[in-house]
Enzyme design. Structure first.
Site, short mmCIF file in Angstrom:
data_model
loop_
_atom_site.label_atom_id
_atom_site.label_comp_id
_atom_site.label_asym_id
_atom_site.label_seq_id
_atom_site.Cartn_x
_atom_site.Cartn_y
_atom_site.Cartn_z
N PRO A 22 0.80 -1.21 0.00
CA PRO A 22 0.00 0.00 0.00
C PRO A 22 0.84 1.27 0.00
CG PRO A 22 0.28 -0.65 2.25
CD PRO A 22 1.04 -1.64 1.39
N PRO A 56 3.88 -6.47 0.56
CA PRO A 56 5.31 -6.66 0.32
C PRO A 56 6.10 -5.39 0.64
CG PRO A 56 4.18 -6.34 -1.75
CD PRO A 56 3.12 -6.40 -0.69
N ARG A 61 4.87 2.45 0.87
CA ARG A 61 5.28 3.86 0.92
C ARG A 61 4.45 4.50 2.05
NH1 ARG A 61 6.73 1.32 -3.00
NH2 ARG A 61 6.97 1.96 -5.14
N ARG A 92 -7.46 -8.21 -2.59
CA ARG A 92 -7.46 -8.84 -1.28
C ARG A 92 -8.89 -8.97 -0.76
NH1 ARG A 92 -3.17 -5.38 -1.64
NH2 ARG A 92 -1.13 -6.31 -1.28
#
Length: 156
Positions: A22, A56, A61, A92
């Protein structure tokens, strides 16, 4: 080789690369300047997102923006806010999204606990799931992060 991401349909090919977000965007009212533990808060929120196991490292950020112009509630100058927007890649499941949001929001509440006890403060967070084909990314961060981790392992 792509990894398995919790909450992602295992039939989705190369899920790791399709869901690299995200982006965590923290907005805060200017009247909180000097009162928020901003650097620590950024570190803690960034770390909490990683600890969920949902995102991941190469796609994460985290940034903060001071908001100069705002109106809050009854317009009293002591009123303040912190709002977090969590932008994630499409795909998701709801339970995974909720689990990640709850974990990050708990860290936000802990980070601003002292400020919250001293002044009127609105905390909020929202999740935005990005369109599956109408968002674009080009980065090599995943490769660099993996290479650094490999080198750190060799040096240990």
């Amino acid at each position: 080789m792509p990894g398995i991401i919790p909450g992602v349909d295992p039939g989705q090919s190369e899920a790791w690369y399709h869901l690299p977000m995200p982006h965590i965007i923290i907005e805060y009212s200017a009247n909180l300047e000097g009162q928020l533990p901003l650097s620590h808060m950024l570190d803690a929120i960034h770390s909490s997102a990683l600890k969920t196991g949902v995102f991941p490292i190469g796609g994460l950020r985290t940034r903060a923006h001071r908001v100069e112009h705002y109106r809050i509630a009854d317009l009293h100058p002591d009123n303040a806010f912190v709002h977090v927007t969590l932008k994630i890649g499409h795909g998701r499941d709801h339970a995974t999204q909720q689990r990640a949001c709850e974990a990050i929001f708990e860290v936000l509440k802990e980070e601003v606990r002292e400020v919250f006890a001293m002044r009127p403060l609105g905390l909020s967070m929202e999740l935005q799931e990005l369109h599956p084909t109408l968002n674009f990314k080009h980065n090599n961060l995943h490769d660099y992060v993996k290479q650094r981790a490999t080198l750190a392992g060799e040096q240990a």
